[in-house]
Write a protein that holds these residues in place. Structure first.
Motif, PDB file in Angstrom:
ATOM      1  N   ASP A  85       0.804  -1.222   0.000  1.00  0.00           N
ATOM      2  CA  ASP A  85       0.000   0.000   0.000  1.00  0.00           C
ATOM      3  C   ASP A  85       0.840   1.277   0.000  1.00  0.00           C
ATOM      4  N   SER A  86       2.144   1.162   0.054  1.00  0.00           N
ATOM      5  CA  SER A  86       2.946   2.386  -0.041  1.00  0.00           C
ATOM      6  C   SER A  86       3.166   2.771  -1.502  1.00  0.00           C
ATOM      7  N   ALA A  87       2.838   1.872  -2.413  1.00  0.00           N
ATOM      8  CA  ALA A  87       3.083   2.146  -3.828  1.00  0.00           C
ATOM      9  C   ALA A  87       1.841   2.730  -4.491  1.00  0.00           C
ATOM     10  N   ASP A  88       2.095   3.521  -5.497  1.00  0.00           N
ATOM     11  CA  ASP A  88       1.037   4.155  -6.261  1.00  0.00           C
ATOM     12  C   ASP A  88       0.841   3.349  -7.546  1.00  0.00           C
ATOM     13  N   MET A  89      -0.363   2.841  -7.749  1.00  0.00           N
ATOM     14  CA  MET A  89      -0.605   1.962  -8.901  1.00  0.00           C
ATOM     15  C   MET A  89      -0.384   2.688 -10.230  1.00  0.00           C
ATOM     16  N   VAL A  90      -0.601   3.996 -10.256  1.00  0.00           N
ATOM     17  CA  VAL A  90      -0.381   4.727 -11.503  1.00  0.00           C
ATOM     18  C   VAL A  90       1.118   4.717 -11.830  1.00  0.00           C
ATOM     19  N   GLU A  91       1.934   4.893 -10.806  1.00  0.00           N
ATOM     20  CA  GLU A  91       3.384   4.849 -11.044  1.00  0.00           C
ATOM     21  C   GLU A  91       3.832   3.446 -11.454  1.00  0.00           C
ATOM     22  N   VAL A  92       3.233   2.442 -10.835  1.00  0.00           N
ATOM     23  CA  VAL A  92       3.573   1.062 -11.183  1.00  0.00           C
ATOM     24  C   VAL A  92       3.252   0.795 -12.655  1.00  0.00           C
ATOM     25  N   MET A  93       2.055   1.164 -13.073  1.00  0.00           N
ATOM     26  CA  MET A  93       1.669   0.912 -14.463  1.00  0.00           C
ATOM     27  C   MET A  93       2.497   1.766 -15.422  1.00  0.00           C
ATOM     28  N   ALA A  94       2.801   2.980 -14.995  1.00  0.00           N
ATOM     29  CA  ALA A  94       3.613   3.860 -15.845  1.00  0.00           C
ATOM     30  C   ALA A  94       4.974   3.227 -16.103  1.00  0.00           C
ATOM     31  N   ARG A  95       5.538   2.625 -15.064  1.00  0.00           N
ATOM     32  CA  ARG A  95       6.857   1.997 -15.219  1.00  0.00           C
ATOM     33  C   ARG A  95       6.772   0.790 -16.147  1.00  0.00           C
ATOM     34  N   ALA A  96       5.682   0.019 -15.990  1.00  0.00           N
ATOM     35  CA  ALA A  96       5.512  -1.150 -16.856  1.00  0.00           C
ATOM     36  C   ALA A  96       5.407  -0.702 -18.317  1.00  0.00           C
ATOM     37  N   VAL A  97       4.638   0.355 -18.548  1.00  0.00           N
ATOM     38  CA  VAL A  97       4.426   0.832 -19.914  1.00  0.00           C
ATOM     39  C   VAL A  97       5.723   1.378 -20.521  1.00  0.00           C
ATOM     40  N   GLU A  98       6.492   2.068 -19.680  1.00  0.00           N
ATOM     41  CA  GLU A  98       7.775   2.595 -20.134  1.00  0.00           C
ATOM     42  C   GLU A  98       8.685   1.439 -20.588  1.00  0.00           C
ATOM     43  N   PHE A  99       8.631   0.366 -19.825  1.00  0.00           N
ATOM     44  CA  PHE A  99       9.409  -0.822 -20.169  1.00  0.00           C
ATOM     45  C   PHE A  99       9.025  -1.332 -21.567  1.00  0.00           C
ATOM     46  N   TYR A 100       7.726  -1.460 -21.802  1.00  0.00           N
ATOM     47  CA  TYR A 100       7.284  -1.949 -23.106  1.00  0.00           C
ATOM     48  C   TYR A 100       7.658  -0.991 -24.224  1.00  0.00           C
ATOM     49  N   ARG A 101       7.518   0.302 -23.944  1.00  0.00           N
ATOM     50  CA  ARG A 101       7.883   1.276 -24.977  1.00  0.00           C
ATOM     51  C   ARG A 101       9.357   1.109 -25.338  1.00  0.00           C
ATOM     52  N   ASP A 102      10.211   0.999 -24.326  1.00  0.00           N
ATOM     53  CA  ASP A 102      11.643   0.923 -24.594  1.00  0.00           C
ATOM     54  C   ASP A 102      12.052  -0.413 -25.193  1.00  0.00           C
ATOM     55  N   GLU A 103      11.308  -1.461 -24.910  1.00  0.00           N
ATOM     56  CA  GLU A 103      11.702  -2.790 -25.381  1.00  0.00           C
ATOM     57  C   GLU A 103      10.939  -3.253 -26.620  1.00  0.00           C
ATOM     58  N   SER A 104       9.939  -2.478 -27.039  1.00  0.00           N
ATOM     59  CA  SER A 104       9.241  -2.801 -28.287  1.00  0.00           C
ATOM     60  C   SER A 104      10.284  -2.861 -29.404  1.00  0.00           C
ATOM     61  N   CYS A 105      10.225  -3.905 -30.234  1.00  0.00           N
ATOM     62  CA  CYS A 105      11.268  -4.039 -31.258  1.00  0.00           C
ATOM     63  C   CYS A 105      11.017  -3.132 -32.448  1.00  0.00           C
ATOM     64  N   GLY A 106       9.809  -2.574 -32.517  1.00  0.00           N
ATOM     65  CA  GLY A 106       9.517  -1.613 -33.569  1.00  0.00           C
ATOM     66  C   GLY A 106       9.035  -2.222 -34.874  1.00  0.00           C
ATOM     67  N   LYS A 107       8.850  -3.527 -34.879  1.00  0.00           N
ATOM     68  CA  LYS A 107       8.480  -4.186 -36.130  1.00  0.00           C
ATOM     69  C   LYS A 107       7.051  -3.834 -36.566  1.00  0.00           C
ATOM     70  N   CYS A 108       6.128  -3.775 -35.598  1.00  0.00           N
ATOM     71  CA  CYS A 108       4.749  -3.486 -36.010  1.00  0.00           C
ATOM     72  C   CYS A 108       4.245  -2.186 -35.379  1.00  0.00           C
ATOM     73  N   THR A 109       3.381  -1.506 -36.109  1.00  0.00           N
ATOM     74  CA  THR A 109       2.932  -0.167 -35.722  1.00  0.00           C
ATOM     75  C   THR A 109       2.117  -0.137 -34.427  1.00  0.00           C
ATOM     76  N   PRO A 110       1.133  -1.024 -34.247  1.00  0.00           N
ATOM     77  CA  PRO A 110       0.307  -0.895 -33.035  1.00  0.00           C
ATOM     78  C   PRO A 110       1.142  -0.909 -31.758  1.00  0.00           C
ATOM     79  N   CYS A 111       2.154  -1.758 -31.714  1.00  0.00           N
ATOM     80  CA  CYS A 111       2.984  -1.856 -30.517  1.00  0.00           C
ATOM     81  C   CYS A 111       3.932  -0.665 -30.435  1.00  0.00           C
ATOM     82  N   ARG A 112       4.616  -0.382 -31.516  1.00  0.00           N
ATOM     83  CA  ARG A 112       5.603   0.707 -31.507  1.00  0.00           C
ATOM     84  C   ARG A 112       4.938   2.032 -31.157  1.00  0.00           C
TER      85      ARG A 112
END
Ligand code: FMN
Ligand code: SF4
Ligand code: FES
Lengths: 421, 153
Positions: free
Chosen positions: A322-349
């Motif tokens: 309960d000390s964590a903020d779920m918005v920050e948690v999800m933001a970090r997860a999304v940042e991970f996907y953005r940075d690790e997306s291989c860029g091959k397909c448009t919807p993901c990139r």
């Protein structure tokens, strides 16, 4: 580290947690390489496949595919076949493969030999993420010891089988853990997923039939052959859970398939920290949809978790308090996907970049009331349109967070600038 | 690139059915020797493996652990993924920035350190996890930053 209290009856961690198991003498004294010897000299491939099928073993890399079934897809008559070991271990929250390799590299080598002999592969590549420097040293040493003992190379265990093992480094790309991207990477190209079919079992490395198997999956094989599938099942069947985040004793725990999330967190990992409450947990790495307090009694097996709207994945439990903020948690997860997306397909990139942008403004106090609908819209646009599971794993978790923790998003947006974080 | 490195790359190429498979390990050999992958180094790798230099460059630029710009003598990776975030990696990273006087992605003016925010290092039980060169450091506290960095000159 932690975890010694684990389970006296553990069948996998026993090897890892016993001193000296990186040395072949010690490993052999404990019965190591007996299973591989039997496979190379006594059992037929069909017998081995039957034992693995009877054990119910499913892949531990994330997809949970039945291992014996995958072996049966490998064309028997093909002249050249490969085993490729997936040691990329990049799913956030997962560290069981590293633990296995550092604790008992021979268990992996023996598992590899069993798989290679059974499917008739003479060449094995271990794709090991580069950051596992210590694991690499131990693995190289273990392979050299096994070679000197006559277990790797020509005529292993005095049989007609030959198995060569080469360790190959990853180079820091999460997507390279996806099996077809891994094969591209192993062929010296950018790690971008291939169209499937054909599946690697039919046309994999250099277009030859290839068994791609996770490190842990292979480590189960000596145990299955050694104990017999019935006993193996009675003793679990065992699964290695990587438990991390906001728990008292993070670590790798062996527990029977179907252990509850509650038991894993509170019995094995020491529970929540003093004064803290459980808020959420990702049961199978960041790519799985998180569970909340109402789900604490869910059984950690593929079917139960699917019913709960998520997945066992790599069995990496990330605990949020309960000390964590779920918005920050999800933001970090999304940042991970953005940075690790291989860029091959448009919807993901484009989708991950856009979602990350919206999160950034919400976190910096510039969120707008229509942003939540926008996030839902982008998630909808990505669903079913991405080329591989990396992109597809973004929408479910995001949508769940918008539903279950909407108040946290709304508070953020209403409060405006709170930041500096 | 030295003859020793070229020799090592040729040896690596022999481990695979197709020599392009040796590209990633070869790039590590080259990077280890030169510090980073300059255009000249990439060209040498391409030459030894008999690959188009455009292909070599394209592959090198895809992967996070290849450095196409000069980096410090010591590379410090601080994991910022979830388990480490839930264990205070932000405070750790801030302290690193303060001590080094640089932002993630930068190199200290004396060329001693480069600092990077990393994705999960597969060591989440040791959160917040840090990798300095090839050494893993467990549960590093903000106070532990200076003593840790002292070890690397
Ligand atoms: C984005 C992505 C990343 C993956 N990363 C890994 C990984 O790091 N290690 C792994 O074993 N499997 C990973 N997988 C799963 C592999 O594609 C594949 O299913 C697995 O290696 C098969 O081995 P198994 O049947 O023994 O699990 C990943 C899958 C995806 C989609
Ligand atoms: S979904 Fe993402 S990671 Fe997968 S192929 Fe498309 S861009 Fe690459
Ligand atoms: S999240 Fe930091 S090491 Fe895994």
């Amino acid at each position: 580290m932690a975890t010694e209290a684990a389970m006296p009856e553990s069948v996998l961690l026993r090897w890892v947690r016993t001193e000296g198991m990186a040395e072949i003498e010690q490993y052999r004294r404990a019965g190591g390489y007996d299973a591989a010897r039997r496979v190379a000299t006594e059992l037929t491939p069909d017998q081995v496949i039957e034992m693995v099928a009877a054990s119910g073993l499913r892949g531990k890399g994330g997809a949970g595919f039945p291992t014996a079934q995958k072996w049966k897809f490998i064309p028997k008559a093909a002249p050249v076949k490969y085993v490729v070991v997936n040691g990329d271990e990049g799913e956030p929250g997962t560290f069981k493969d590293r633990t296995l390799i550092e604790g008992c590299p021979h268990l992996l080598v023996e598992g590899i030999l069993i798989a290679a002999v059974t499917i008739g592969a003479r060449k094995v590549y271990i794709y090991l993420r580069r950051e596992f420097y210590r694991g690499r040293l131990l693995l190289d040493a273990a392979i050299a010891q096994a070679r000197a003992a006559g277990f790797v190379g020509e005529r292993i265990f005095g049989s007609d089988h030959a198995v060569e093992i080469v360790v190959h480094p990853g180079a820091g790309a999460y997507i390279a853990g996806e099996e077809t991207a891994l094969l591209e990477s192993l062929e010296g190209r950018r790690a971008m997923p291939r169209q499937r079919p054909p599946f690697p079992a039919v046309a994999g490395l250099y277009q030859q039939p290839t068994l791609v198997q996770n490190v842990e999956t292979l480590c189960h094989l000596p145990v299955i052959i050694g104990l017999g599938p019935e006993r193996y099942k009675e003793l679990g069947p065992p699964v290695l859970f990587s438990v991390s985040g906001a728990v008292v004793r993070p670590g790798v725990y062996e527990a029977p398939l179907g252990v509850t999330l509650r038991s894993l967190i509170f019995d094995h990992a020491g529970g929540m920290r003093p004064g803290r409450r459980f808020k959420a947990a990702f049961p199978g790495g960041v790519s799985s949809v998180f569970l909340t307090e109402a789900d604490l009694d869910v059984k950690m097996d593929p079917d139960s978790l699917r019913q709960a709207g998520t997945m066992l994945g790599s069995a990496a439990v990330i605990v949020v308090d309960d000390s964590a903020d779920m918005v920050e948690v999800m933001a970090r997860a999304v940042e991970f996907y953005r940075d690790e997306s291989c860029g091959k397909c448009t919807p993901c990139r484009e989708g991950t970049a856009w979602i990350a942008q919206v999160f950034e403004r919400i976190l910096h106090g510039r969120g707008r009331s229509e942003d939540l609908a926008l996030l839902e819209g982008i998630a909808g646009g990505m669903t079913g349109t991405c080329f591989c599971p990396l992109g597809e794993s973004v929408p479910p978790g995001l949508v769940a967070s918008l539903r279950l923790f909407r108040d946290e998003y709304e508070r953020r947006i209403a409060a405006g600038a709170t930041d500096g974080r | 690139m030295t003859e020793a490195a070229r020799e090592e790359i040729r040896r690596l190429a022999g481990l695979y059915e197709h020599r392009q498979s040796a590209l990633i390990p070869a790039l590590f050999v080259a990077q280890q020797e030169a510090g980073y992958l300059s255009p000249a180094v990439l060209e040498s790798v391409a030459e030894v493996l008999e690959l188009p230099v455009t292909e070599v460059t394209s592959v090198a630029s895809f992967y996070g652990l290849f450095y196409l710009e000069p980096v410090g003598r010591h590379m410090v990776h601080v994991c910022t993924n979830l388990s480490c975030m839930l264990n205070g990696c932000q405070r750790l990273l801030s302290r690193m920035q303060e001590v080094m006087g640089i932002q993630p992605g930068e190199t200290t003016p004396d060329g001693r350190f480069s600092l990077r925010a990393a994705e999960c290092l597969g060591a989440c039980e040791e959160a917040p996890a840090v990798l300095v060169d090839e050494d893993r450091w467990a549960a590093v506290s903000p106070e532990g930053v200076e003593p840790m960095l002292e070890r690397y000159r």
